[in-house]
Design an enzyme around this catalytic site. Structure first.
Site, PDB file in Angstrom:
ATOM      1  N   GLU A  17       0.845  -1.208   0.000  1.00 55.33           N
ATOM      2  CA  GLU A  17       0.000   0.000   0.000  1.00 55.33           C
ATOM      3  C   GLU A  17       0.875   1.251   0.000  1.00 55.33           C
ATOM      4  O   GLU A  17       1.877   1.326   0.715  1.00 55.33           O
ATOM      5  CB  GLU A  17      -0.904  -0.036   1.246  1.00 55.33           C
ATOM      6  CG  GLU A  17      -2.247   0.576   1.028  1.00 55.33           C
ATOM      7  CD  GLU A  17      -3.069  -0.175  -0.032  1.00 55.33           C
ATOM      8  OE1 GLU A  17      -2.951   0.171  -1.214  1.00 55.33           O
ATOM      9  OE2 GLU A  17      -3.814  -1.091   0.345  1.00 55.33           O
ATOM     10  N   ALA A 104     -14.938   3.653  -1.556  1.00 47.06           N
ATOM     11  CA  ALA A 104     -14.673   2.485  -0.703  1.00 47.06           C
ATOM     12  C   ALA A 104     -13.233   1.995  -0.861  1.00 47.06           C
ATOM     13  O   ALA A 104     -12.865   0.954  -0.338  1.00 47.06           O
ATOM     14  CB  ALA A 104     -15.651   1.364  -1.038  1.00 47.06           C
ATOM     15  N   GLY A 105     -12.426   2.734  -1.618  1.00 54.06           N
ATOM     16  CA  GLY A 105     -11.027   2.325  -1.800  1.00 54.06           C
ATOM     17  C   GLY A 105     -10.888   1.208  -2.820  1.00 54.06           C
ATOM     18  O   GLY A 105      -9.890   0.485  -2.834  1.00 54.06           O
ATOM     19  N   LEU A 106     -11.895   1.054  -3.702  1.00 54.17           N
ATOM     20  CA  LEU A 106     -11.840  -0.015  -4.710  1.00 54.17           C
ATOM     21  C   LEU A 106     -11.594   0.560  -6.111  1.00 54.17           C
ATOM     22  O   LEU A 106     -11.814  -0.104  -7.115  1.00 54.17           O
ATOM     23  CB  LEU A 106     -13.145  -0.829  -4.696  1.00 54.17           C
ATOM     24  CG  LEU A 106     -13.494  -1.462  -3.355  1.00 54.17           C
ATOM     25  CD1 LEU A 106     -14.809  -2.228  -3.448  1.00 54.17           C
ATOM     26  CD2 LEU A 106     -12.385  -2.400  -2.901  1.00 54.17           C
ATOM     27  N   SER A 107     -11.163   1.810  -6.139  1.00 52.95           N
ATOM     28  CA  SER A 107     -10.748   2.454  -7.392  1.00 52.95           C
ATOM     29  C   SER A 107     -11.858   2.635  -8.412  1.00 52.95           C
ATOM     30  O   SER A 107     -11.698   2.315  -9.600  1.00 52.95           O
ATOM     31  CB  SER A 107      -9.612   1.670  -8.057  1.00 52.95           C
ATOM     32  OG  SER A 107      -8.518   1.708  -7.246  1.00 52.95           O
ATOM     33  N   SER A 108     -12.969   3.154  -7.964  1.00 56.11           N
ATOM     34  CA  SER A 108     -14.045   3.382  -8.935  1.00 56.11           C
ATOM     35  C   SER A 108     -13.637   4.451  -9.952  1.00 56.11           C
ATOM     36  O   SER A 108     -13.972   4.339 -11.133  1.00 56.11           O
ATOM     37  CB  SER A 108     -15.353   3.738  -8.238  1.00 56.11           C
ATOM     38  OG  SER A 108     -15.206   4.916  -7.512  1.00 56.11           O
ATOM     39  N   GLU A 141      -6.495  11.643 -13.400  1.00 53.51           N
ATOM     40  CA  GLU A 141      -6.623  11.867 -11.947  1.00 53.51           C
ATOM     41  C   GLU A 141      -5.746  13.045 -11.518  1.00 53.51           C
ATOM     42  O   GLU A 141      -6.163  13.881 -10.723  1.00 53.51           O
ATOM     43  CB  GLU A 141      -6.175  10.624 -11.155  1.00 53.51           C
ATOM     44  CG  GLU A 141      -6.915   9.360 -11.498  1.00 53.51           C
ATOM     45  CD  GLU A 141      -8.049   9.036 -10.530  1.00 53.51           C
ATOM     46  OE1 GLU A 141      -8.305   9.825  -9.601  1.00 53.51           O
ATOM     47  OE2 GLU A 141      -8.674   7.977 -10.739  1.00 53.51           O
ATOM     48  N   ASP A 153      -3.837   1.384  -9.609  1.00 56.07           N
ATOM     49  CA  ASP A 153      -5.262   1.136  -9.848  1.00 56.07           C
ATOM     50  C   ASP A 153      -5.532   0.926 -11.333  1.00 56.07           C
ATOM     51  O   ASP A 153      -6.290   0.042 -11.737  1.00 56.07           O
ATOM     52  CB  ASP A 153      -6.107   2.324  -9.353  1.00 56.07           C
ATOM     53  CG  ASP A 153      -5.814   2.658  -7.908  1.00 56.07           C
ATOM     54  OD1 ASP A 153      -5.166   1.846  -7.233  1.00 56.07           O
ATOM     55  OD2 ASP A 153      -6.234   3.744  -7.453  1.00 56.07           O
TER      56      ASP A 153
HETATM   57  C1  GLA Z   1      -4.996   5.090  -4.146  1.00 55.03           C
HETATM   58  C2  GLA Z   1      -4.170   5.516  -5.343  1.00 55.03           C
HETATM   59  C3  GLA Z   1      -3.164   4.423  -5.734  1.00 55.03           C
HETATM   60  C4  GLA Z   1      -2.360   3.944  -4.540  1.00 55.03           C
HETATM   61  C5  GLA Z   1      -3.281   3.641  -3.354  1.00 55.03           C
HETATM   62  C6  GLA Z   1      -2.501   3.329  -2.103  1.00 55.03           C
HETATM   63  O1  GLA Z   1      -5.814   4.023  -4.502  1.00 55.03           O
HETATM   64  O2  GLA Z   1      -4.990   5.805  -6.444  1.00 55.03           O
HETATM   65  O3  GLA Z   1      -2.318   4.899  -6.753  1.00 55.03           O
HETATM   66  O4  GLA Z   1      -1.373   4.854  -4.198  1.00 55.03           O
HETATM   67  O5  GLA Z   1      -4.157   4.716  -3.072  1.00 55.03           O
HETATM   68  O6  GLA Z   1      -1.772   2.172  -2.253  1.00 55.03           O
END
Ligand code: GLA
Length: 378
Positions: A17, A104-108, A141, A153
């Site tokens: 991470e 939710a930290g799932l990269s939407s 982004e 992501d």
């Molecule tokens: C977000 C960012 C990623 C990565 C994570 C942490 O999802 O978009 O590039 O840095 O946080 O691991």
């Protein structure tokens, strides 16, 4: 009239991470939560986009796009269209919907940008590679959402493979796939349902703290190639040049790099021990332990966790049959990744969830995960 359907998945990250902008190797996978897009040509000279879940739509003239002020999903759409370099196209209708929970930290957002970029690339036969699309989605982004994210992501979304994780080396952009057999154990997510809005600014701040530290390291150790080649004596020497906060951040990064190597070795070990239940048991215990350690580092050294997530993680650690749990993604809310015995009884979490609900007025949810392939046309 030409027509195209595309799906673009979200991702998990097993470990590594905040290493994707710190010269590390990260271990993400695409999951069975995704955006679905439909692209259709039409006879107008406008682009018409519908966000079906939000019941919102947007029509714009490509020539005017640069001047338009946008927020939310429209900013990502704007960024992708501009960075794809499309100057004139015939009319196009795009609609999309998603089952990736937002925040939710799932990269939407990465799935939105990658799916859109991939679809435009196919639709107009632009010939960009998947890596080029990933970099373009990352730039979207950076430039249109103000988040200086790494590339993990986008790579997970574009290069994911069914039932496999990726080992993505962010220094040379090489990608290897590997499997993590789960025998008698399972991985799942718990969505804390919280999202704190300092996430973007705190993320960018972490990034610049580490960039400053890296500039300093390069001045002191001329010729040093990356954090990965920093020797213990060099780390010690560097400490006297760094402030207390940067020391914590860098300590986390170096620790996490070594945990990633351990997990890569464990995955190989697990694949070799499939018939040895006692060896497997030890490996999964170790994996759980590494997840917990990463959480500790993210909480105490990198300082990207939050009270709600720590509450859940702390209780999960004390729950029988749970081997490890950690916050996942950028931080300040979102999901926890949990490793538990396969026979884990989810009812055991009811008391924790009730207490959480009382304290934080949010209902966490359990989200099963399946690893799937990356972006593709249907
Ligand atoms: C977000 C960012 C990623 C990565 C994570 C942490 O999802 O978009 O590039 O840095 O946080 O691991």
């Amino acid at each position: 009239m030409q027509q195209l359907k595309v799906i673009a998945p979200g991702r998990i990250n097993l470990l590594g991470e905040h290493l994707d902008y710190n010269q590390g190797v990260v271990l993400p996978a695409a999951i069975n939560r995704f955006f679905e897009f439909e692209f259709k040509g039409n006879t107008t000279d406008c682009i018409h986009i519908e966000a079906l879940d939000l019941n919102e739509s947007w029509e714009f003239d490509l020539h005017e796009l640069k001047k338009l002020k946008t927020t939310g999903w429209k900013s990502y759409v704007k960024g992708v269209f501009i960075l794809m370099g499309l100057s004139s196209v015939n009319g196009l209708h795009i609609c999309f919907k998603s089952n990736i929970p937002i925040g939710a930290g799932l990269s939407s957002s990465a799935a939105l940008c990658c799916g859109l970029a991939f679809g435009l690339n196919e639709f107009f036969d632009l010939g960009k590679t998947r890596l080029e699309l990933a970099l373009l989605a990352q730039q979207t982004e950076h430039q249109y959402a103000g988040v200086k994210c790494g590339l993990m992501d986008q790579v997970a979304c574009l290069f994911g493979e069914e039932a496999h994780l990726l080992a993505f080396d962010t220094l040379d952009h090489s990608i290897e796939t590997f499997s993590l057999p789960l025998v008698g154990v399972q991985l799942f997510l718990i969505d804390s349902k919280v999202k704190h809005n300092l996430a973007a600014s705190a993320y960018n701040e972490r990034r610049s703290q580490l960039e400053e530290a890296w500039n300093l390291a390069q001045q002191i150790f001329v010729g040093i190639e990356s954090w990965r080649s920093l020797k213990p004596f060099q780390f010690k020497a560097l400490l006297s040049h760094l402030d207390a906060v940067s020391i914590k951040r860098l300590t986390y990064v170096l620790d996490e790099m070594s945990r990633v190597q351990k997990v890569q070795a464990l995955a190989k070990q697990i694949a070799a021990d499939l018939n040895d239940s006692s060896a497997l048991n030890d490996s999964y215990q170790e994996l759980g332990h590494l997840l917990n350690q990463t959480h500790d580092g993210l909480r105490d050294l990198y300082e990207v966790s939050c009270e709600e997530i720590d509450f859940l993680q702390c209780h999960l650690q004390q729950t029988p049959s749970i081997l490890g749990a950690r916050m996942m993604g950028g931080g300040f809310g979102g999901c926890l990744l949990v490793l538990a015995k396969a026979n884990f009884d989810f009812h055991l979490l009811e008391a924790v969830f009730s207490a959480y609900q009382l304290c934080y007025r949010q209902n966490p949810s359990i989200e099963p995960i399946q690893l799937m392939g990356g972006v593709r046309a249907l």
